[in-house]
Structure formats: structure tokens, C-alpha cells
Design a protein around this motif. Sequence first.
Motif, PDB file in Angstrom:
ATOM      1  N   TYR A  66       0.720  -1.181   0.021  1.00 41.47           N
ATOM      2  CA  TYR A  66       0.016  -0.057   0.091  1.00 41.47           C
ATOM      3  C   TYR A  66       0.830   1.194   0.044  1.00 41.47           C
ATOM      4  N   ASP A  67       1.879   1.227   0.698  1.00 46.12           N
ATOM      5  CA  ASP A  67       2.880   2.325   0.535  1.00 46.12           C
ATOM      6  C   ASP A  67       3.403   2.511  -0.811  1.00 46.12           C
TER       7      ASP A  67
ATOM      8  N   LYS B 244      -1.487   4.246  -0.976  1.00 49.58           N
ATOM      9  CA  LYS B 244      -2.590   4.293  -0.215  1.00 49.58           C
ATOM     10  C   LYS B 244      -2.188   4.148   1.320  1.00 49.58           C
ATOM     11  N   TYR B 245      -1.813   5.466   1.831  1.00 49.61           N
ATOM     12  CA  TYR B 245      -1.027   5.506   3.051  1.00 49.61           C
ATOM     13  C   TYR B 245      -1.866   5.121   4.083  1.00 49.61           C
ATOM     14  N   LYS B 246      -3.193   5.401   4.019  1.00 48.05           N
ATOM     15  CA  LYS B 246      -3.924   5.170   5.458  1.00 48.05           C
ATOM     16  C   LYS B 246      -4.216   3.707   5.345  1.00 48.05           C
ATOM     17  N   LEU B 247      -4.125   2.905   4.408  1.00 50.05           N
ATOM     18  CA  LEU B 247      -4.122   1.258   4.516  1.00 50.05           C
ATOM     19  C   LEU B 247      -2.719   1.069   4.808  1.00 50.05           C
TER      20      LEU B 247
ATOM     21  N   GLU C 147      -0.823   2.507   6.854  1.00 50.66           N
ATOM     22  CA  GLU C 147      -0.748   2.726   8.328  1.00 50.66           C
ATOM     23  C   GLU C 147      -1.244   1.707   9.150  1.00 50.66           C
ATOM     24  N   LYS C 148      -2.759   1.353   8.527  1.00 54.13           N
ATOM     25  CA  LYS C 148      -3.533   0.509   9.248  1.00 54.13           C
ATOM     26  C   LYS C 148      -2.761  -0.967   9.664  1.00 54.13           C
TER      27      LYS C 148
END
Length: 314
Positions: free
Chosen positions: A275-276, A280-283, A285-286
Motif C-alpha cells: 500500500y505504501d 494508499k497511505y491510510k491502508l 498505516e493500518k
Amino acid sequence: AEEAYLKAIKLNPQSLFIENLSLLYKHEHFKKYDKSEEILLKAIESDSLNTSLYNTLGLLYLKEHFNDIIKARENFNKAIRINQNFLEPHFNLAYIENVYNNNHRKAIQYLNRALKIAPNDASVYYELGEHYQFYKKNYHKAENYYIRSIEIDGTYANAYSRLGDLYRENFKLYTKAEENYRIAISIDPEESIFYNKMGILLLDHMKKNDEALSYFREALSKRNLTSEDKSIYLANCGLTYQKQNDLAKAEEYYLEALTHDDDYVFVNIQLFNLYDELGKYKLAEKHYKKAYETDKSKKFLVYILSLRLKQLFS
């Protein structure tokens, strides 16, 4: 299966049926560990000289939610007192010393005792091989024990598999590793782990991604897989697709792996990186947070740092 065992026990309450039912209850489908313990204890009341019952009860205390090493050891020793020639309790006591007490000297005493009891038993040499491979890190000695095990029993698939591991991980002899994995598969074509090991060899060392993927899928097709098995094999499919730069497929397999084991640190790491890379930074981070929470050793942080360094200097 439960219904069949209960009917059999009602007709003929022999210890073997009760023991099999106890093994069924500790299966992940039921997870009735207390029920498993209860029926084993009742079986022992009526069949107090049955060594297999004590050994099975010891394993229940050792490996399931009880985590009671004292009770496990007591039951293994009871089995040996009844029949000192019963090999499995010796192996299990060696396992306790190696894994829980870090007492490798005492562990080898149990294994040498088993060797004295049964000098021509392939399983004894296999256990000695595992001892020297995993706990003493004496890989040449482990190799010799696995080869001796195979000399005694040429159908001992696990010994071929462990030889394959040695050649792949320690000696870097990939052709010999492949040869031994293929023999293991030919002997026991229903054992999923052999296909998974072959897939890892092809993916990591032979760069045969398509062939590796076929082995991971074959592993997934086998019966009686645990949730852990499924998560590992799905993760390896995802990794293969990621190496082929098919990130959509990789994501699909990684997410499916998490449905079987939400705490699988490796998969959360891979999804963080995937994701990085996709922005898709929110995903990202999750999954970073999930990996951080579930990996108490924090070894994955070193892994992520190494990936970042590779990216910087490649």
C-alpha cells in the motif's frame, strides 16, 4: 466424525475410540480442550496402563491452551514408567527440555535413551536430526542422522523433507534440496507442507515463479488444512504475485490470508509495503500498526528498515 466416534464408544467404549474423540475435540473446528481433557482422564480411570492415553494427555497439556509443562511432563513420565520402550514420551520430554528449558544436554539424554531402546528405529534418528539441526546448529551431524533414518526406512517422507530444508537453508545446495522435496512428495502426495517447501525453493532460489505458484496452489488444495496452513500458503501466493509485480493479485491473496489469521505479521508487513508503494497511505498505516501490535519482538521493524535501505541505494 464426532457422531461416528460417539456411536462407536456407546457400542464399545474402548480406549482407542475415546482417544480419537479427544483428538477431534482439540481440533480447531471444536477447540473443546477441556472436553478433550475430561474424556482422556475418564479413559485413564478405566484403562490405567494405557501408555498412549498418558502421552496424548501430555501433548494436550503441552501444546494447547493449558500450556502446563509440569502436567505434560508428569504424563510423559507416567507413560515411560508403564512401558520404557514407548518412544514418543522420550521424544516429547526432549522437546520440553529443548524448547521450554533450553537444556539441550538433558534433551540429548532422552534421545540417546530412545536410541538405546530402539537402535534400528528410523524415527529415533529423525528426532536426533531435528535436535542437531534446530537446537545444536550442527548441520552435518543432522544430515547424517536424517540419512541414517532414510537408510532404515526409505519411505520416511519427513526425513527427506528435513534433508531438503538443510540443503536449502544451510548448505545452499538447491538441486539436492529439490531432489529431496520431490521424493517426499512422491512418498506422501497428500502432505501440503512438502508442496509449500518446494514452492519456496523455486521462488526464492531458482526464480521459477510460475512453477512456485503451482506448488503453493497445490498445497492449498489438500484436505485437513489448519487456518495457519491456509494463511501461510495464501501469503506465499501473494508474495509470488508481488514479485511478478501483479500487485492487485498480491493484495487479493494477502487479504484472504488475513481472513484465516488476522495477526499474521508477515502479511501485514507485506500489505504495508504494497500500500505504501501504491500511495494508499491510510491502508499502509493500518497494516503497519497491526504488525507493530502483534509482533512483540519488533523484528519486523528491522525488516522494514532493510527494505527502505534497499530502495534508497538500488
